[in-house]
Design an enzyme around this catalytic site. Sequence first.
Site: not given
Length: 226
Positions: A38, A42, A111, A114
Amino acid sequence: MALETLQRRLGYQFNQLNLLKQALTHRSYASLNNERLEFLGDGVLNFIVAHQLYQRFQKLAEGDLSRLRAQLVKEATLFEIAQGLNIGDLLNLGEGELKSAGWRRPSILSDALEAIIGATYLDGGFASAEALVLKLYEDKLENIDPKVIDKDAKSKLQEYLQSKKMDLPDYEVTSIEGEAHAQTFKVSCTIAKRNIHTLGEGTSRRNAEQEAAELALKQLLKDKAK
């Protein structure tokens, strides 16, 4: 079969299927979970979206570009995309999260999305991750209007206070709870002149500040309407 369906929806076939499985694994389920993926996803997502906006809106100022990007990568947008992919049905969750319907929680779903982007980057490289993001964001990138930029709560609160010639709010972290990889921040927002004191909570200081600012602005507007 379920993972095959997800890969068809993503438009990407994993060479290392374990990466996709890890991306769908919450920390409540196993020590080998999606938190690191994650984190990576991101960063990859933010860069790809920033690059797209930079290319599409060549006369837009940096501040407006930042606000557009924030609008596209915020939790609510990621949650909406994740729902469209039915990611919640495929999550590996611990008993506690299952009991509390964690498969529907925006933070968990965003999350996981990502993490899938991060897993795609590791599995197929940047080109594959970029193709995935462009597929997921095709409609949103085509339809985003730079003239209608959704400013964040802190910006809205600051502009409102400045328009009333009032001092800017004070933000203070009141507590940080949890382990380093799963912290919860509580931040207060104080507007002394109006005797307003709100408390926001989030998985980062920024998120907690935004919530506190939103609550403060709502209180200001509520008081104004009286």
